[in-house]
Each structure stands twice: as C-alpha cells, then as structure tokens.
Scaffold this active site. Structure first.
Site, PDB file in Angstrom:
ATOM      1  N   HIS A  11      11.906  12.717  -3.973  1.00  0.00           N
ATOM      2  CA  HIS A  11      11.846  13.061  -2.543  1.00  0.00           C
ATOM      3  C   HIS A  11      11.514  11.807  -1.733  1.00  0.00           C
ATOM      4  O   HIS A  11      10.761  10.943  -2.201  1.00  0.00           O
ATOM      5  CB  HIS A  11      10.780  14.137  -2.324  1.00  0.00           C
ATOM      6  CG  HIS A  11      10.806  14.709  -0.939  1.00  0.00           C
ATOM      7  ND1 HIS A  11      10.245  14.059   0.132  1.00  0.00           N
ATOM      8  CD2 HIS A  11      11.359  15.837  -0.454  1.00  0.00           C
ATOM      9  CE1 HIS A  11      10.445  14.777   1.226  1.00  0.00           C
ATOM     10  NE2 HIS A  11      11.124  15.864   0.900  1.00  0.00           N
ATOM     11  N   GLU A  15      19.088  14.610   2.125  1.00  0.00           N
ATOM     12  CA  GLU A  15      18.257  14.824   3.307  1.00  0.00           C
ATOM     13  C   GLU A  15      18.246  13.530   4.111  1.00  0.00           C
ATOM     14  O   GLU A  15      17.622  12.555   3.685  1.00  0.00           O
ATOM     15  CB  GLU A  15      16.817  15.155   2.903  1.00  0.00           C
ATOM     16  CG  GLU A  15      16.687  16.324   1.962  1.00  0.00           C
ATOM     17  CD  GLU A  15      15.240  16.787   1.822  1.00  0.00           C
ATOM     18  OE1 GLU A  15      14.922  17.834   2.392  1.00  0.00           O
ATOM     19  OE2 GLU A  15      14.448  16.100   1.178  1.00  0.00           O
TER      20      GLU A  15
HETATM   21  P1  PGA Z   1      11.641  19.602   6.571  1.00  0.00           P
HETATM   22  O1  PGA Z   1      11.443  18.966   5.115  1.00  0.00           O
HETATM   23  O2  PGA Z   1      12.423  20.875   6.367  1.00  0.00           O
HETATM   24  O3  PGA Z   1      10.236  19.854   7.057  1.00  0.00           O
HETATM   25  O4  PGA Z   1      12.374  18.615   7.380  1.00  0.00           O
HETATM   26  C1  PGA Z   1      12.474  18.976   4.171  1.00  0.00           C
HETATM   27  C2  PGA Z   1      12.020  18.236   2.956  1.00  0.00           C
HETATM   28  O5  PGA Z   1      11.295  17.252   3.095  1.00  0.00           O
HETATM   29  O6  PGA Z   1      12.379  18.614   1.819  1.00  0.00           O
END
Ligand code: PGA
Length: 237
Positions: A93, A159
């Site tokens: 992550h 992401e």
């Molecule tokens: P968020 O986080 O939905 O708060 O943007 C997503 C993540 O970090 O997996």
C-alpha cells in the site's frame, strides 16, 4: 458480474469496534452480489473472522513480514495471519511505501511469503496515473511480480496516490485505460491478466459508476469503509 469490494480499515478500530462492526455489517450485505473482504489491523483479524464465520465475507490483513520467521521484532508473518484466520493480505500500500520505506523488492518478497501460506494477495501499485504512468507501471510490475507463482491468487490494486484519502477521484473515463495497461503488463510477467481493483476516495456516490467499468474488477475502499452502513451501501451497489 461479481466483483470485489474490499475494506481497508488502516489503523482504525479496536477489537471491540471490530466486533461491533462485524455484527452490524454482516446482515446489511447478506444480499450483495459482490465478493466482499474486510481488512482490519492485525489484532482485529481473529475476532472479525470468528464473527463472520457464517458468511461468505473474506477477512484480510494490511501487511505481512517479508521473511518466514525468525528474530524480527515487531513483525507478523504470513503464517501467523493464516493461523489468525486471514484469507488474504493487502501488500505494498502506498502508505507502507511512504511511511515505512517499502520498496517493490520488499513487496515482492512479501507476496511470495503470503502465497507460500496460501493467502490471496492484493498488491498495490504506486502511481499517479498521469504522464509516464505506462513506463512506471511496467517497471513496478516487473519487480513486484518477479518469480511470483502464477498458480496463486493475485489481485492488483491501482490507487492514484493523490486520490487516497483526499476526496478526489480519477475521472471515470481515465480509469479504464490505466487498468487495461496494468492487466497487459502483468500478463507479460505472470502469463495471465489478473483482476484489477480501483481505489482512492471511493464512496457511495461514485462506487456504482466505477464498478460498472468493464476492466475494473472491484474497489479498494479506505475512509468510506469505516462506517458499516456506508460500506454496506458500496457493497450493495
Ligand atoms: P481512501 O483509501 O478510500 O480513504 O482514499 C483507499 C486506500 O488507501 O486503500
């Protein structure tokens, strides 16, 4: 089509809060058509798993060690996660990369440890989805997936770093080309196209639209998964 909706609780929720969440959440998503997973902190895994035993909801962790066992104070191994009842683990992550110095090489070792224990892996790519993303993603994928057993369960999460926890999401029409590149680059390394999740400020108001994208196989949800009602709405999209 059945897709994934995965909750990342990050460093929120005590054991009591996890238990409360599980009790409330499971009845809210009994009719969901998606694969649902919840990833609490290490200490929340066992209680979560016990309370969700009678459901199809998967339980995951947010990290694991890159070694099998040994004198690594403070680390939690993939085997320990398995024995706590985890089905899967989120690895690489961007918060792990930013605050704890995780590199693609380290994440690659973690993936192999998790797979050795039969845990499914959700591996996160760190990119902004902007100029040069193809080159960056290709490089990351080559290192992350090097030597990874194609027979084990692997999901990739994309992401955009600027979208995590900020309330900003990528334009829906921009998500699809990026996920397609990821699948194609991954195929070159592992021989098949893995499922790809989108994450970054997913919420009730945008979940359905993103889930409808053909090349997106699910959502990774941080902030909006903290409340069981809100997260259930996303799972029921
Ligand atoms: P968020 O986080 O939905 O708060 O943007 C997503 C993540 O970090 O997996």
């Amino acid at each position: 089509m059945r897709k994934w909706v995965v909750a990342n609780f990050k460093m929120f929720k005590t054991i009591e809060e996890v238990e409360e969440y599980a009790e409330e959440f499971k009845s809210l998503v009994a009719e969901s058509k998606h694969n649902i997973a919840v990833c609490p902190s290490f200490v929340g895994i066992k209680p979560m798993e016990e309370l969700l035993e009678d459901t199809d909801i998967f339980v995951g962790a947010q990290n694991c060690a890159d070694e099998e066992e040994g004198a690594y104070t403070g680390e939690v191994s993939a085997k320990m996660l398995k024995s706590a009842g985890a089905d899967m683990v989120i690895l690489g992550h961007s918060e792990r990369r930013r605050y704890y110095g995780e590199t693609d090489e380290i994440v690659n070792k973690k993936i192999k440890q998790a797979h050795k224990e039969g845990l499914a892996v959700i591996v996160c790519l760190a990119d902004d989805g902007g100029d040069g993303f193809e080159e960056n993603i290709k490089k990351q994928i080559e290192v992350l997936l090097d030597g990874v057993d194609a027979g084990e369960k692997l999901i990739i999460a994309f992401e955009p770093v600027w979208a995590i926890g900020t309330g900003k999401t990528m334009k829906t029409e921009d998500i699809e080309p990026v996920t397609k590149v990821i699948k194609e680059e991954a195929r070159k390394v592992i021989g098949y196209m893995p499922e790809v999740l989108y994450g970054g400020s997913v919420k009730v108001s945008n979940a359905e639209e993103i889930l409808a994208l053909e090349s997106v196989d699910g959502l990774l949800v941080g902030g909006a998964s903290k409340d069981p009602n809100e997260f259930a709405k996303i799972c029921n999209s």
